[in-house]
Design a protein around this motif. Structure first.
Motif, short mmCIF file in Angstrom:
data_model
loop_
_atom_site.label_atom_id
_atom_site.label_comp_id
_atom_site.label_asym_id
_atom_site.label_seq_id
_atom_site.Cartn_x
_atom_site.Cartn_y
_atom_site.Cartn_z
N PRO A 231 0.80 -1.30 -0.06
CA PRO A 231 -0.25 0.18 -0.02
C PRO A 231 0.82 1.24 -0.14
N ILE A 232 2.08 1.33 0.68
CA ILE A 232 2.94 2.45 0.80
C ILE A 232 3.50 2.67 -0.44
N TYR A 233 3.67 1.59 -1.15
CA TYR A 233 4.50 1.80 -2.52
C TYR A 233 3.45 2.54 -3.59
N ILE A 234 2.20 1.91 -3.49
CA ILE A 234 1.36 2.28 -4.50
C ILE A 234 1.17 3.92 -4.21
N LEU A 235 1.05 4.38 -3.07
CA LEU A 235 0.89 5.63 -2.78
C LEU A 235 2.07 6.44 -3.33
N ALA B 280 2.19 6.88 -7.04
CA ALA B 280 1.00 7.51 -7.61
C ALA B 280 1.41 8.70 -8.26
N PRO B 281 2.18 9.40 -7.95
CA PRO B 281 2.71 10.90 -8.65
C PRO B 281 3.08 10.63 -9.95
N VAL B 282 4.18 9.58 -10.30
CA VAL B 282 4.77 9.53 -11.60
C VAL B 282 3.61 8.77 -12.42
N THR B 283 2.88 7.87 -11.90
CA THR B 283 1.89 7.13 -12.58
C THR B 283 0.79 8.07 -13.14
N GLY B 284 0.55 8.95 -12.28
CA GLY B 284 -0.63 10.02 -12.83
C GLY B 284 -0.09 11.02 -13.67
N TRP B 285 1.37 11.31 -13.64
CA TRP B 285 1.99 12.09 -14.62
C TRP B 285 2.20 11.39 -16.09
N MET B 286 2.55 10.10 -16.00
CA MET B 286 2.64 9.38 -17.43
C MET B 286 1.24 9.39 -17.92
N MET B 287 0.27 9.16 -17.15
CA MET B 287 -1.36 9.16 -17.59
C MET B 287 -1.64 10.41 -18.23
N ALA C 190 3.73 9.89 7.63
CA ALA C 190 4.00 11.10 8.64
C ALA C 190 4.47 12.35 7.78
N THR C 191 4.73 12.14 6.50
CA THR C 191 5.43 13.01 5.77
C THR C 191 4.78 14.13 4.84
N LEU C 192 5.05 15.16 4.71
CA LEU C 192 4.13 16.12 3.89
C LEU C 192 4.29 15.60 2.22
N ASP C 193 5.53 15.09 2.17
CA ASP C 193 5.98 14.63 0.72
C ASP C 193 4.72 13.76 0.00
N LEU C 194 4.52 12.66 0.96
CA LEU C 194 3.51 11.73 0.55
C LEU C 194 2.38 12.27 -0.16
N TRP C 195 1.66 13.39 0.84
CA TRP C 195 0.53 13.79 0.55
C TRP C 195 0.50 14.83 -0.42
N LEU C 196 1.41 15.37 -0.73
CA LEU C 196 1.72 16.28 -1.97
C LEU C 196 1.79 15.60 -2.98
N GLY C 197 2.56 14.36 -3.07
CA GLY C 197 2.48 13.55 -4.09
C GLY C 197 1.09 12.92 -4.60
N LEU C 198 0.12 12.93 -3.69
CA LEU C 198 -1.11 12.31 -3.92
C LEU C 198 -1.82 13.34 -4.88
N VAL C 199 -1.69 14.50 -4.21
CA VAL C 199 -2.63 15.82 -4.72
C VAL C 199 -2.12 15.97 -6.09
N PHE C 200 -0.80 16.01 -6.25
CA PHE C 200 -0.12 15.85 -7.35
C PHE C 200 -0.85 14.97 -8.45
N ALA C 201 -0.88 13.75 -8.02
CA ALA C 201 -1.55 12.65 -8.88
C ALA C 201 -2.90 12.72 -9.28
N VAL C 202 -3.72 13.32 -8.15
CA VAL C 202 -5.23 13.64 -8.59
C VAL C 202 -4.97 14.70 -9.57
N ALA C 203 -4.38 15.78 -9.46
CA ALA C 203 -4.42 16.77 -10.38
C ALA C 203 -3.89 16.63 -11.67
#
Length: 311
Positions: A197-201, A204-211, A282-295
Motif C-alpha cells: 500500500p505504501i509503494y502504491i501511494l 502515484a505521482p509518477v503514474t499520474g504524470w505518465m497518464m 507522516a511526511t508532507l511529501d507523500l500527501w503532496l504527491g497524492l495531490v499532484f497525482a489527483v491533479a
C-alpha cells in the motif's frame, strides 16, 4: 453511484481484455524464472555430490563462494547459507520490480494516447460512460492491479524457487527449519505485503504524470514524460528549488522498504521494520504527491473530454 461503479467495472473488463498480455506477463516471467532455476539445479546436482553444495552470494561488496558439507554445517555456515537463500528472494523481488516498472511505463504512457491515435475513443465516447470513469478504470489498472499482480507473482516465484533448495537441503541432512529462521523469509514476505500500500501511494505521482502525458501528447508521450522532469533536474543542478523532480523521480525506488529490510536482524525486529516502512505516512511529501497525482488525473480527464483524436 451504483451505476458509476457498474460502468467502471465494465471498463476494467475492457482494459483486461485489451491488455491481456500485460496482465499475463507476471505469470510468464515467474514460469521462466522457476524453469531456469530448475535447470541450474539439475546441472548442479549432476556436477556435485548429494552431500555438498556450492553457493555464490554477495556479502557487502565481496562475492564469496561456499563449499559446504550439508550434514556437518556449523552455526556460522548455517548463517551464511541462510543469507545466500535470503538474497535469492531479494533478487527475484528486484527482477519483478524492474519488470513492473517496464509494464507500468508501457501501459500508463499508451492507455490514453493509443485510443486517440486509432480513434477508438470515438466508439467509447458513444457508450453511456463518462471520461472520468474511463480515466479512473485505467488508473486502477496502473496504480492498483499491476502492483498487486507483480508483487504476488514475485513472492510466489521466490518461494517456489527457494522451496526447491530447501527440499534439497532437507534431503541432504541440513535443517530446513533452522535455515528458515536464519533467512527471515516469513518476515520478508510479510514486510513485502505490508509495503505494497505504501509503494502504491508513493508511485502515484509518477503514474499520474505518465497518464497525463498520454492524454496530452500529440506524438511522443514518453519524450514529454522524460523531458519535463529532466528540465527540472537541470534547474535543481543550478541550485534552484526542484520539487517536481523529487515528486516524480525521488520516490520511485522503495528506499523505505530497503531500510525496513535491513533492520529485521536488529533490535526491535519486525515492529521496528514496520515503523520504518510506514514512516512516509507522516511526511508532507507523500500527501503532496497524492495531490499532484489527483491533479494529473483530473487534467487527463479534462483533456480527454475536449480532444478525441490526434488530428
Amino acid at each position: 453511484m451504483n451505476s458509476a461503479w457498474h460502468n467502471i467495472a465494465w471498463l476494467l473488463r475492457r482494459e483486461t481484455m485489451e491488455h491481456r498480455r500485460l496482465l499475463y506477463a507476471p505469470a510468464i516471467l515467474g514460469g521462466v524464472v522457476i524453469g531456469l532455476n530448475l535447470i541450474m539445479l539439475v546441472i548442479g546436482l549432476i556436477n556435485h555430490t548429494r552431500t555438498s553444495i556450492r553457493i555464490q552470494f554477495e556479502s557487502g561488496s565481496v562475492l564469496n563462494a561456499l563449499a559446504l558439507k550439508l550434514n556437518t554445517l556449523d552455526p556460522g555456515e548455517m548463517a551464511d547459507l541462510g543469507q545466500a537463500i535470503a538474497l535469492l528472494l531479494l533478487a527475484v523481488l528486484l527482477l519483478f520490480l524492474l519488470a513492473f516498472g517496464a509494464a507500468t511505463l508501457n501501459y500508463a504512457l499508451g492507455c490514453l494516447f493509443e485510443e486517440r491515435r486509432d480513434r477508438s475513443i470515438l466508439f467509447w465516447k458513444s457508450l453511456p460512460t463518462t471520461d472520468g470513469q474511463s480515466v479512473a478504470a485505467k488508473a486502477l489498472i496502473a496504480m492498483l492491479a499491476l502492483p498487486v499482480l507483480y508483487t504476488v507473482a514475485a513472492l510466489i516465484t521466490g518461494w517456489v524457487t527457494i522451496s526447491t533448495y530447501l527440499l534439497l537441503l532437507l534431503g541432504s541432512g541440513a535443517s530446513a527449519a533452522q535455515l528458515l529462521a536464519e533467512t527471515h523469509l516469513g518476515a520478508t514476505t510479510a514486510l513485502t505485503l505490508a509495503a505494497l500500500p505504501i509503494y502504491i501511494l508513493t508511485i502515484a505521482p509518477v503514474t499520474g504524470w505518465m497518464m497525463l502525458c498520454s492524454a496530452v501528447s500529440r506524438r511522443h508521450p514518453m519524450l514529454m514524460a522524460i523531458l519535463v522532469p529532466a528540465l527540472f533536474a537541470v534547474l535543481g543542478a543550478l541550485g534552484l528549488p526542484n520539487p517536481v523532480w523529487h515528486l516524480l523521480v525521488g520516490q520511485i525506488l522503495p528506499t523505505g522498504y530497503t531500510a525496513a529490510l535491513s533492520s529485521l536482524g536488529h533490535a526491535g525486529g519486525f515492529q521496528h521494520a514496520l515503523a520504518l516502512l510506514y514512516r512516509p505516512l507522516a511526511t508532507l511529501d507523500l500527501w503532496l504527491g497524492l495531490v499532484f497525482a489527483v491533479a494529473c488525473l483530473v487534467g487527463a480527464t479534462v483533456y480527454r473530454h475536449r480532444c478525441t483524436t490526434l488530428v
